[in-house]
Design a protein around this motif. Structure first.
Motif, short mmCIF file in Angstrom:
data_model
loop_
_atom_site.label_atom_id
_atom_site.label_comp_id
_atom_site.label_asym_id
_atom_site.label_seq_id
_atom_site.Cartn_x
_atom_site.Cartn_y
_atom_site.Cartn_z
N ILE A 71 -4.18 4.34 19.95
CA ILE A 71 -4.48 3.52 18.78
C ILE A 71 -3.19 2.80 18.42
O ILE A 71 -2.12 3.42 18.39
N THR A 72 -3.29 1.50 18.18
CA THR A 72 -2.11 0.73 17.77
C THR A 72 -2.43 -0.04 16.49
O THR A 72 -3.60 -0.22 16.13
N LEU A 73 -1.38 -0.47 15.82
CA LEU A 73 -1.52 -1.31 14.63
C LEU A 73 -0.17 -1.93 14.33
O LEU A 73 0.84 -1.54 14.90
N ASN A 74 -0.17 -2.88 13.44
CA ASN A 74 1.07 -3.48 12.93
C ASN A 74 1.18 -3.12 11.45
O ASN A 74 0.17 -3.08 10.75
N VAL A 75 2.40 -2.88 11.00
CA VAL A 75 2.63 -2.63 9.58
C VAL A 75 3.82 -3.48 9.15
O VAL A 75 4.82 -3.57 9.85
N TRP A 76 3.68 -4.14 8.02
CA TRP A 76 4.73 -5.01 7.50
C TRP A 76 5.87 -4.17 6.93
O TRP A 76 5.64 -3.19 6.23
#
Length: 155
Positions: free
Chosen positions: A124-129
């Motif tokens: 599972i991947t994601l971007n976080v600011w």
């Protein structure tokens, strides 16, 4: 209860999308417009109808959606430099600001994790600011680690 989001959830999802945009606009007003949404209602309907972009919703006893997780299944590519893995990308998670502190985000994340595992995903991947330390702390508490860093130079 967690279920796949439905077209009837559109008004609540749009409200949550505005909450997410506000958090981002507060941190990066050069990139985000307070009051905006990432998707139009038509785009949202298309996402909800597409099995490769599942949206999970956390609903209260009255079946009102109080949180969501937008996901995208990323299929293997023909890139010969990387292994061919199926991945689930979390495009967005949001819990209504009036429903926070009830572990809804954790329940959503765990449901996404189970879905991804059952769908044969490797990760599972994601971007976080960076201007959203609360989100980063949440994802780290869920066991996520930094995979890569995206950098910028504002001109």
């Amino acid at each position: 209860m967690i279920r796949r989001a439905q077209e009837k959830d559109t008004p609540q999802i749009m409200s949550l999308l505005r909450q997410v945009c506000k958090v981002h606009a507060d941190g990066r007003p050069d990139l985000f417009v307070d009051g905006g949404t990432k998707y139009s209602e038509d785009e949202l309907r298309a996402i909800l109808a597409d099995d490769s972009t599942p949206v999970f919703g956390w609903c209260d006893k009255e079946d009102v959606l109080r949180g969501y997780a937008f996901c995208v299944i990323k299929e293997p590519t023909s890139d010969t430099a990387t292994t061919n893995i199926r991945s689930l990308y979390i495009d967005d998670i949001c819990v209504d600001e009036n429903a926070r502190g009830r572990h809804i985000g954790k329940e959503l994340y765990e449901a996404v994790r189970t879905f991804a595992k059952n769908a044969g995903c490797y990760n599972i991947t994601l971007n976080v600011w960076e201007k959203n330390p609360t989100a980063r702390a949440f994802y780290e508490a869920m066991g996520m680690t930094v995979q890569k860093t995206c950098m910028e130079c504002i001109l």
